[in-house]
Every structure is written in C-alpha cells, then in structure tokens.
Design a protein around this motif. Structure first.
Motif, PDB file in Angstrom:
ATOM      1  N   ARG A 135     -20.249   3.526   1.698  1.00  0.00           N
ATOM      2  CA  ARG A 135     -19.229   2.175   1.875  1.00  0.00           C
ATOM      3  C   ARG A 135     -18.976   2.156   3.086  1.00  0.00           C
ATOM      4  O   ARG A 135     -19.905   2.655   4.099  1.00  0.00           O
ATOM      5  CB  ARG A 135     -17.956   3.658   1.141  1.00  0.00           C
ATOM      6  N   THR A 136     -17.979   1.100   3.876  1.00  0.00           N
ATOM      7  CA  THR A 136     -18.434   1.013   4.971  1.00  0.00           C
ATOM      8  C   THR A 136     -17.018   0.762   5.232  1.00  0.00           C
ATOM      9  O   THR A 136     -15.987   0.165   4.999  1.00  0.00           O
ATOM     10  CB  THR A 136     -19.148  -0.417   5.003  1.00  0.00           C
ATOM     11  N   ALA A 157     -18.573  -6.404   4.586  1.00  0.00           N
ATOM     12  CA  ALA A 157     -18.197  -6.559   4.653  1.00  0.00           C
ATOM     13  C   ALA A 157     -17.843  -5.069   3.504  1.00  0.00           C
ATOM     14  O   ALA A 157     -17.773  -4.165   2.720  1.00  0.00           O
ATOM     15  CB  ALA A 157     -18.740  -7.007   2.811  1.00  0.00           C
ATOM     16  N   PRO A 158     -16.673  -4.567   5.045  1.00  0.00           N
ATOM     17  CA  PRO A 158     -16.135  -3.405   5.420  1.00  0.00           C
ATOM     18  C   PRO A 158     -15.059  -3.102   3.948  1.00  0.00           C
ATOM     19  O   PRO A 158     -14.331  -4.235   3.670  1.00  0.00           O
ATOM     20  CB  PRO A 158     -15.482  -3.105   6.230  1.00  0.00           C
ATOM     21  N   ASP A 159     -15.036  -2.073   2.826  1.00  0.00           N
ATOM     22  CA  ASP A 159     -14.140  -2.076   2.349  1.00  0.00           C
ATOM     23  C   ASP A 159     -13.432  -1.192   2.410  1.00  0.00           C
ATOM     24  O   ASP A 159     -11.398  -0.870   1.689  1.00  0.00           O
ATOM     25  CB  ASP A 159     -13.823  -1.348   1.129  1.00  0.00           C
ATOM     26  N   LYS A 187      -9.993  -2.917   0.138  1.00  0.00           N
ATOM     27  CA  LYS A 187      -9.929  -1.709  -0.390  1.00  0.00           C
ATOM     28  C   LYS A 187      -8.616  -0.872  -0.676  1.00  0.00           C
ATOM     29  O   LYS A 187      -7.786  -0.787  -0.887  1.00  0.00           O
ATOM     30  CB  LYS A 187     -10.688  -0.622  -1.352  1.00  0.00           C
ATOM     31  N   THR A 188      -8.618  -0.114   1.057  1.00  0.00           N
ATOM     32  CA  THR A 188      -7.903   0.970   1.427  1.00  0.00           C
ATOM     33  C   THR A 188      -7.984   0.570   3.042  1.00  0.00           C
ATOM     34  O   THR A 188      -9.076   0.391   3.625  1.00  0.00           O
ATOM     35  CB  THR A 188      -8.792   2.213   1.061  1.00  0.00           C
ATOM     36  N   ASP A 213      -1.765  -5.736  -2.694  1.00  0.00           N
ATOM     37  CA  ASP A 213      -2.586  -5.452  -3.790  1.00  0.00           C
ATOM     38  C   ASP A 213      -3.437  -4.822  -2.339  1.00  0.00           C
ATOM     39  O   ASP A 213      -4.890  -4.391  -3.341  1.00  0.00           O
ATOM     40  CB  ASP A 213      -3.775  -6.565  -3.934  1.00  0.00           C
ATOM     41  N   THR A 214      -3.430  -4.023  -1.912  1.00  0.00           N
ATOM     42  CA  THR A 214      -4.553  -3.638  -0.992  1.00  0.00           C
ATOM     43  C   THR A 214      -3.539  -1.793  -0.837  1.00  0.00           C
ATOM     44  O   THR A 214      -2.628  -1.538  -0.519  1.00  0.00           O
ATOM     45  CB  THR A 214      -4.506  -3.998   0.004  1.00  0.00           C
ATOM     46  N   LYS A 215      -4.362  -0.839  -0.817  1.00  0.00           N
ATOM     47  CA  LYS A 215      -4.009   0.632  -0.622  1.00  0.00           C
ATOM     48  C   LYS A 215      -4.066   1.147   0.753  1.00  0.00           C
ATOM     49  O   LYS A 215      -4.738   0.966   1.197  1.00  0.00           O
ATOM     50  CB  LYS A 215      -4.665   2.021  -1.301  1.00  0.00           C
TER      51      LYS A 215
END
Length: 227
Positions: A135-136, A157-159, A187-188, A213-215
């Motif tokens: 993960r990043t 590309a951090p998530d 994503k978070t 659409d994002t947590k």
C-alpha cells in the motif's frame, strides 16, 4: 496496517516491520490526553517530521531522547534538531527516498511555510509517501492544493490519503475534496489538521459529502484504524 491519529496532524503508523511517528504534537495539544504520551510512542522505530512549526515538532526531541529513535526530515531541520541535542537524525530532501526496514519513505513537496519555534530556517515544508505492505500512504503535511499532486499520483499512486483539511493554515474541506477528486484515486481518506483549535474545521462532514465514492474515516484520537 494500523493508522492511529494522535490529534492535529500527528500519526502513529504500524506498517510492515515499522512503528512510525509522524509530526508528534502531544504537549499542549488540546485534543490529546496528557496521561497517554507513553502509549503513543511505545515501540516506535522511526520519527518523521514534515516541517518546523511547533504544532508538528513539539514532542520530537523529547521522544527521540527518551527512546533513542532516529528522526528523519528536511536536512536543515535535522541540523537544528542536532543542535538541540537530538543524537540520531537523518536529513534528506524533496524527491529523496529512504528505506526503513520493510518500508520506503519519499519526501514530497508541500506548499506552506517552515521555521523552527525559535525562528530558525527549517529548510522548507514537505509531505511524505509511505510505501509498505503493498500500500502507499500520502501524508500531505501542511499544504494547499497544488498541481504537483498530479505528479505525485503518477509516480506513487497512493491509495490512502492523510489529508490536512482544517482550513485557515492549510487547505480546507472543499479544497481537500477537490485535490482528492482531481489528482488521486484514494480508497481511504483520513482527515487531519482539524478539530484542534476553534479556528479550524470541527467536522469532516463536508469532505465526506463531497467524496461519496471514497471511504472517508473521521479518526478518534488513539483509536486504531485497521487497513
């Protein structure tokens, strides 16, 4: 992975074989309980500092001295900490990457200001890309929106985004939401640099509403978020 908010912009991140402290501002932080400082720094392996302002640097020297933990950040700021008696510092600069066990940390640009509590030049403000466990994490440090963020996403590309968003001193909720939608595919998201003082935003609801659409997780101090 565990991400633990320490109030304001401080985080404890347990990732890979590392326990990282970022910008620990515990003393004088109205959102942090004074009797839980040892808990925040227990087992820490490395400390990261984004810039020289007191609300990010406050407890760095004390924790480093008590635990013998290395401190990493902007080269001029590390020189200042050396002069304060911190024995193990590592100064690097924007675009540079360091390896901490199983984790890689890249210093990236931020747009803010930076000086030490006594007014010394601290070399400039920064954020960090933290890579581990596949993960990043992008820790923004203190910043406004900037076009550089597109480059950050292209390269890293951090998530997971730890986004300053309290306004007044940094980007606010609206601008943080714009940055997330325009430049990243998180994503978070965990908001920070808010709630601490009355002048800052006290809720992240605007950020939550803008990113359906994002947590977006509103953190609680010293409560682990497991990812």
């Amino acid at each position: 992975m565990k991400i633990i908010w320490l109030g304001h912009s401080g985080f404890r991140i347990e990732i890979g074989d590392q326990v990282l402290l970022i910008d620990p501002f515990l003393t004088g932080n109205p959102t942090f309980p004074d009797d839980r400082k040892e808990e925040a720094s227990r087992g820490v392996t490395n400390i990261l500092v984004s810039h020289g302002h007191g609300d990010h640097l406050a407890d760095v020297a004390e924790i480093a001295s008590q635990t013998g933990t290395p401190v990493h950040g902007m080269v001029e700021l590390m020189g200042w900490l050396d002069a304060q008696g911190v024995k193990d510092t590592n100064g690097f600069n924007k675009g540079g990457t360091i390896t901490l066990g199983d984790v890689k940390v890249t210093m990236v640009h931020a747009t803010h200001s930076s000086s030490t509590p006594d007014g010394a030049y601290a070399g400039g403000e920064s954020g960090f890309m933290i890579e581990g466990e596949g993960r990043t994490i992008y820790f923004t440090g203190d910043t406004d929106v900037m076009a550089d963020m597109k480059v950050f996403n292209d390269l890293h590309a951090p998530d997971i985004g730890l986004l300053c968003c309290g306004g007044y001193y940094t980007m606010d909720m609206r601008r943080a939401a714009y940055a997330a939608k325009t430049f990243f595919n998180f994503k978070t998201i965990i908001p920070c640099h808010y709630k601490t003082f009355p002048v800052l935003a006290q809720s992240a609801q605007e950020l939550i509403d803008a990113l359906p659409d994002t947590k977006v997780i509103e953190p609680e101090v010293l409560t682990a978020i497991e990812i």
